[in-house]
Design an enzyme around this catalytic site. Structure first.
Site, PDB file in Angstrom:
ATOM      1  N   GLU A 261       0.898  -1.181   0.057  1.00 45.76           N
ATOM      2  CA  GLU A 261      -0.079  -0.091  -0.031  1.00 45.76           C
ATOM      3  C   GLU A 261       0.746   1.097  -0.120  1.00 45.76           C
ATOM      4  O   GLU A 261       1.670   1.395   0.737  1.00 45.76           O
ATOM      5  CB  GLU A 261      -0.908   0.101   1.196  1.00 45.76           C
TER       6      GLU A 261
ATOM      7  N   ASP B 249      -4.475   4.004  -3.126  1.00 45.39           N
ATOM      8  CA  ASP B 249      -5.381   4.473  -2.018  1.00 45.39           C
ATOM      9  C   ASP B 249      -5.622   5.792  -2.454  1.00 45.39           C
ATOM     10  O   ASP B 249      -4.678   6.798  -2.354  1.00 45.39           O
ATOM     11  CB  ASP B 249      -4.854   4.432  -0.360  1.00 45.39           C
TER      12      ASP B 249
ATOM     13  N   TYR C  77      -6.807   8.411  -1.036  1.00 43.22           N
ATOM     14  CA  TYR C  77      -6.642   9.382   0.119  1.00 43.22           C
ATOM     15  C   TYR C  77      -4.946   9.712  -0.044  1.00 43.22           C
ATOM     16  O   TYR C  77      -4.648  10.883   0.101  1.00 43.22           O
ATOM     17  CB  TYR C  77      -6.893   8.942   1.388  1.00 43.22           C
TER      18      TYR C  77
ATOM     19  N   HIS D 262      -7.958   1.075  -2.276  1.00 50.82           N
ATOM     20  CA  HIS D 262      -8.835   1.839  -1.205  1.00 50.82           C
ATOM     21  C   HIS D 262      -9.230   2.965  -1.850  1.00 50.82           C
ATOM     22  O   HIS D 262      -8.719   3.947  -2.191  1.00 50.82           O
ATOM     23  CB  HIS D 262      -7.928   2.102  -0.079  1.00 50.82           C
TER      24      HIS D 262
ATOM     25  N   GLU E 157     -12.659   3.040   2.860  1.00 53.18           N
ATOM     26  CA  GLU E 157     -11.910   3.104   3.967  1.00 53.18           C
ATOM     27  C   GLU E 157     -12.242   4.555   4.446  1.00 53.18           C
ATOM     28  O   GLU E 157     -12.098   5.515   3.973  1.00 53.18           O
ATOM     29  CB  GLU E 157     -10.335   3.090   3.820  1.00 53.18           C
TER      30      GLU E 157
HETATM   31 MN    MN Z   1      -5.574   3.050   2.819  1.00 51.80          MN
END
Ligand code: MN
Length: 288
Positions: free
Chosen positions: A148, A181, A183, A207, A242
């Site tokens: 990640e 992800d 974010y 994510h 998430e």
């Molecule tokens: Mn994440």
């Protein structure tokens, strides 16, 4: 729809005691998700056989994730600290397998937190050596590892898709995949398209989180571009929602992620909204 949709357990509860797991699994199912993502930060309180039985009974898949800790960090220069990190990874891979999961992901390469220095050459070599071993162990279990990509305030090892691809190349095992992800991408990447195209068929997990990690659609992230890019590469893997709020707290993970704000109070309502949002996005942005 080909992507499995998942939700992070911290939408519902911060711990993994038997009663918390019963609640988390029930609400994940109720919201219509295909899989649950469970952080293993609280694995000591997890009744693994009971959780697996409950997941099987609900017909839910499981993905486990975690970050390491500064005292157990495979990116350290200190062999004793690296050994503790490696031990935590091997243990966590085993728990994931016992839960019936085939995908173990997260910041498997460092602590989750702000480093006061750049990654060292020796530290990076320790990451590569440790994850080579873990990949071999995972291969024997028919499992994949996810790297990640996290932002600069949570790791100094990989902050961009390009960093992650270089690390995966150096680890050199096909079962080590990239985990994007939104974010973190918002902080580090040029946009939401180029990293997806760069990673291509090495993308293993996604994510979806808003810029402030609250309700999808309440922030400023360009999810339309991101989902179009996922459609461009024909991504068929899991997509997991998430979100974190001070209303649902883990004594460890919430602090690591700097969850100081109340962004929502009702986890089940949030989960229902995000399931609809993801379904709508995927349907709207796929090739018609
Ligand atoms: Mn994440």
């Amino acid at each position: 729809m080909t992507n499995q949709l998942g939700v992070h357990a911290l939408v519902f509860s911060g711990g993994t005691t038997p009663s918390e797991m019963e609640y988390i699994i029930g609400e994940t199912k109720k919201a219509g998700f295909d899989l649950l993502e469970l952080s293993l930060h609280d694995a000591a309180n997890l009744d693994v056989p009971a959780a697996r039985a409950a997941l099987d009974a609900a017909g839910l898949g499981i993905v486990c994730s975690r970050g390491l800790a500064f005292a157990a960090d495979v990116s350290s220069d200190d062999p004793a600290v690296v050994a503790k990190g490696a031990e935590l990874l091997h243990y966590s891979l085993g728990v994931t397998h016992q839960l019936g999961g085939t995908h173990f992901t997260g910041a498997l390469y460092s602590a989750l937190g702000k480093y006061g220095h750049a990654l060292t050459t020796a530290g990076r070599a320790n990451v590569v050596a440790t994850l080579k071993d873990l990949a071999v162990e995972a291969e024997a279990l028919d499992m994949t590892l996810g790297l990640e990509i996290c932002n600069r305030y949570e790791t100094n090892v990989i902050n961009t898709a390009a960093d992650a691809l270089r690390l995966a190349d150096d680890i050199g095992h096909d079962n080590v995949l990239i985990h994007l992800d939104s974010y973190h991408m918002n902080i580090e990447e040029d946009d939401f398209v180029r990293p997806v195209h760069l990673v291509g068929d090495r993308l293993g997990y996604v994510h979806i989180g808003e810029n402030h990690r609250g309700y999808l659609g309440s922030g400023h992230l360009d999810f339309t571009s991101f989902f179009h890019a996922l459609a461009d590469i024909s991504y068929t893997g899991p997509i997991t929602f998430e979100s974190f709020s001070s209303a649902v707290v883990s004594p460890t993970l919430s602090n690591d992620l700097a969850i100081w704000r109340n962004l929502w109070n009702d986890g089940p309502a949030l989960a229902a909204h995000s399931k609809n949002y993801l379904t709508t996005m995927i349907e709207g942005t796929r090739a018609h």
